[in-house]
Motif scaffolding. Sequence first.
Motif, PDB file in Angstrom:
ATOM      1  N   ALA A  37      27.462  65.268  27.524  1.00  0.00           N
ATOM      2  CA  ALA A  37      26.434  65.181  26.508  1.00  0.00           C
ATOM      3  C   ALA A  37      25.454  67.122  26.596  1.00  0.00           C
ATOM      4  O   ALA A  37      25.949  67.289  25.851  1.00  0.00           O
ATOM      5  CB  ALA A  37      25.703  64.302  25.688  1.00  0.00           C
ATOM      6  N   ARG A  38      25.238  66.699  27.772  1.00  0.00           N
ATOM      7  CA  ARG A  38      24.003  68.269  28.047  1.00  0.00           C
ATOM      8  C   ARG A  38      25.606  69.199  27.472  1.00  0.00           C
ATOM      9  O   ARG A  38      25.127  70.740  26.619  1.00  0.00           O
ATOM     10  CB  ARG A  38      23.941  68.061  29.658  1.00  0.00           C
ATOM     11  N   ASP A  39      27.217  69.612  28.175  1.00  0.00           N
ATOM     12  CA  ASP A  39      27.504  70.224  28.380  1.00  0.00           C
ATOM     13  C   ASP A  39      27.987  70.696  26.386  1.00  0.00           C
ATOM     14  O   ASP A  39      27.747  72.005  26.716  1.00  0.00           O
ATOM     15  CB  ASP A  39      28.268  70.047  28.949  1.00  0.00           C
ATOM     16  N   VAL A  40      27.896  69.489  26.004  1.00  0.00           N
ATOM     17  CA  VAL A  40      28.266  69.954  24.523  1.00  0.00           C
ATOM     18  C   VAL A  40      27.315  70.667  23.562  1.00  0.00           C
ATOM     19  O   VAL A  40      27.180  71.388  23.151  1.00  0.00           O
ATOM     20  CB  VAL A  40      28.135  68.773  23.795  1.00  0.00           C
ATOM     21  N   ARG A  41      25.998  70.325  24.089  1.00  0.00           N
ATOM     22  CA  ARG A  41      23.925  70.547  23.594  1.00  0.00           C
ATOM     23  C   ARG A  41      24.431  72.086  23.688  1.00  0.00           C
ATOM     24  O   ARG A  41      24.877  73.193  22.993  1.00  0.00           O
ATOM     25  CB  ARG A  41      23.770  70.560  24.175  1.00  0.00           C
ATOM     26  N   ARG A  42      24.763  72.588  25.460  1.00  0.00           N
ATOM     27  CA  ARG A  42      25.126  74.185  25.534  1.00  0.00           C
ATOM     28  C   ARG A  42      26.225  74.803  25.246  1.00  0.00           C
ATOM     29  O   ARG A  42      25.478  76.016  24.856  1.00  0.00           O
ATOM     30  CB  ARG A  42      24.977  74.048  27.314  1.00  0.00           C
ATOM     31  N   LEU A  43      27.023  74.797  25.347  1.00  0.00           N
ATOM     32  CA  LEU A  43      28.035  75.581  24.635  1.00  0.00           C
ATOM     33  C   LEU A  43      27.849  75.379  22.952  1.00  0.00           C
ATOM     34  O   LEU A  43      28.855  76.955  22.865  1.00  0.00           O
ATOM     35  CB  LEU A  43      29.555  74.157  24.917  1.00  0.00           C
ATOM     36  N   LEU A  44      27.587  73.974  22.358  1.00  0.00           N
ATOM     37  CA  LEU A  44      27.770  74.309  20.941  1.00  0.00           C
ATOM     38  C   LEU A  44      27.262  75.726  19.637  1.00  0.00           C
ATOM     39  O   LEU A  44      28.144  76.571  19.532  1.00  0.00           O
ATOM     40  CB  LEU A  44      27.115  73.732  20.431  1.00  0.00           C
ATOM     41  N   PRO A  45      26.275  76.261  20.363  1.00  0.00           N
ATOM     42  CA  PRO A  45      26.175  77.824  19.884  1.00  0.00           C
ATOM     43  C   PRO A  45      26.945  79.170  20.195  1.00  0.00           C
ATOM     44  O   PRO A  45      27.479  79.302  19.330  1.00  0.00           O
ATOM     45  CB  PRO A  45      24.283  78.713  20.764  1.00  0.00           C
ATOM     46  N   GLN A  46      27.423  78.959  21.032  1.00  0.00           N
ATOM     47  CA  GLN A  46      28.519  79.939  21.373  1.00  0.00           C
ATOM     48  C   GLN A  46      29.758  79.465  20.661  1.00  0.00           C
ATOM     49  O   GLN A  46      30.718  80.280  20.806  1.00  0.00           O
ATOM     50  CB  GLN A  46      29.126  79.782  22.879  1.00  0.00           C
ATOM     51  N   CYS A  47      30.242  78.952  20.095  1.00  0.00           N
ATOM     52  CA  CYS A  47      31.207  78.253  19.457  1.00  0.00           C
ATOM     53  C   CYS A  47      31.301  78.887  17.750  1.00  0.00           C
ATOM     54  O   CYS A  47      30.519  78.116  16.834  1.00  0.00           O
ATOM     55  CB  CYS A  47      32.078  76.646  19.249  1.00  0.00           C
ATOM     56  N   ARG A  48      31.769  79.550  17.177  1.00  0.00           N
ATOM     57  CA  ARG A  48      31.382  80.325  16.116  1.00  0.00           C
ATOM     58  C   ARG A  48      32.736  79.954  15.107  1.00  0.00           C
ATOM     59  O   ARG A  48      33.631  80.337  15.589  1.00  0.00           O
ATOM     60  CB  ARG A  48      31.014  81.862  16.200  1.00  0.00           C
ATOM     61  N   ILE A  49      32.357  79.547  13.698  1.00  0.00           N
ATOM     62  CA  ILE A  49      33.624  79.955  12.290  1.00  0.00           C
ATOM     63  C   ILE A  49      33.297  80.736  11.947  1.00  0.00           C
ATOM     64  O   ILE A  49      32.339  81.471  11.851  1.00  0.00           O
ATOM     65  CB  ILE A  49      32.741  78.879  11.628  1.00  0.00           C
ATOM     66  N   SER A  50      34.322  81.254  11.567  1.00  0.00           N
ATOM     67  CA  SER A  50      34.542  82.201  10.843  1.00  0.00           C
ATOM     68  C   SER A  50      36.233  81.596   9.504  1.00  0.00           C
ATOM     69  O   SER A  50      36.672  81.172   9.782  1.00  0.00           O
ATOM     70  CB  SER A  50      35.869  83.310  11.424  1.00  0.00           C
ATOM     71  N   ARG A  51      36.051  82.258   8.415  1.00  0.00           N
ATOM     72  CA  ARG A  51      36.652  82.174   7.229  1.00  0.00           C
ATOM     73  C   ARG A  51      38.545  83.008   7.691  1.00  0.00           C
ATOM     74  O   ARG A  51      37.642  83.927   8.503  1.00  0.00           O
ATOM     75  CB  ARG A  51      36.793  82.376   5.499  1.00  0.00           C
ATOM     76  N   LEU A  52      39.399  82.070   7.508  1.00  0.00           N
ATOM     77  CA  LEU A  52      40.942  83.076   7.695  1.00  0.00           C
ATOM     78  C   LEU A  52      41.057  83.658   5.946  1.00  0.00           C
ATOM     79  O   LEU A  52      41.565  82.814   5.369  1.00  0.00           O
ATOM     80  CB  LEU A  52      41.845  82.619   8.600  1.00  0.00           C
TER      81      LEU A  52
END
Length: 315
Positions: A300-315
């Motif tokens: 869980a701690r890794d997911v919380r840390r990595l979540l802001p680095q996962c960016r969503i874009s439209r294709l």
Amino acid sequence: MKPILTITLNPTVDLSITAPAITPDRKLRCSRPDTDPGGGGINVSRAIHELGGTSTAFVAVGGPTGDKVMRLLAEIGIGLMPFPAPGETRQSMTATDLSSGAQYRFVMPGPDWTLAAMNRALARIVRAAPTGGLTVLSGSMPPGLPDDFPARLAARTARCRTSLFLDTSGAALQTLRRAATPPADVLRLDDLEAQHLAGSRLDSATDSADFAASLVRDGVARAVILARGAEGNVMATAEDRWCATAPQVPVTSRVGAGDSFVAGFTLAIARGAPLPEALRHGTAAAAAAVMTPATDLCRARDVRRLLPQCRISRL
């Protein structure tokens, strides 16, 4: 939060060991094994629990190994709905060569199923499927189960007002594509499965999105997610297409990344997140999982840390 039911028809007791070097024709002095309950749906429930959610695990178990699966799940604190399997629950083993970092996975087949056992399991699953909740079928199908089991499940649960998420592969996936059944709500494929089903390479995120959209048009699922390994994940619906970019992380083991993705995605949906946000949560969970050894899942701690680095874009 919406209730979640995970389904594992071919569970396993996962043993994880290390050895200084794995070479033929000699005794290998191994570490003491780490032992975990395994199988796709069980792993999804384990990761949901780690992420602070709750689920019920429908698990087909048999014999002393099945008893061990139930004990391990109870020790974790996961709600269990056992179903009598037609034989002894299997074991699997992951062995890591410390000299090279290579990882070897030995996967047993599990007990042979009959059509009568399958029909009993289907009837029990339909009764257990949470109305207004989420039902997740993940993991390999046991020997003897017909290839159209996911399609049969989609047909039966369509009347239950439960959202069906499928993470399947091989012949079952091919059969699902041809079946004239109500669509699943979500279908996830890894990159190799997607290319095999497409019959061609999917070199870019746009290629993956195009193929995912074709599966939506064919009525296989309302949303189709294609994993693209270290790049991230692509999702298509009838209305839109998105890409979630994965963060760059050190890779320790890729075991459990797909199950962690399904857990992060499913839990986000259960908590009311829209599809693009759920895709981001799943991508963070998958990235967190590859940082952990052997059969460990996301933390869980890794997911919380990595979540802001996962960016969503439209294709």
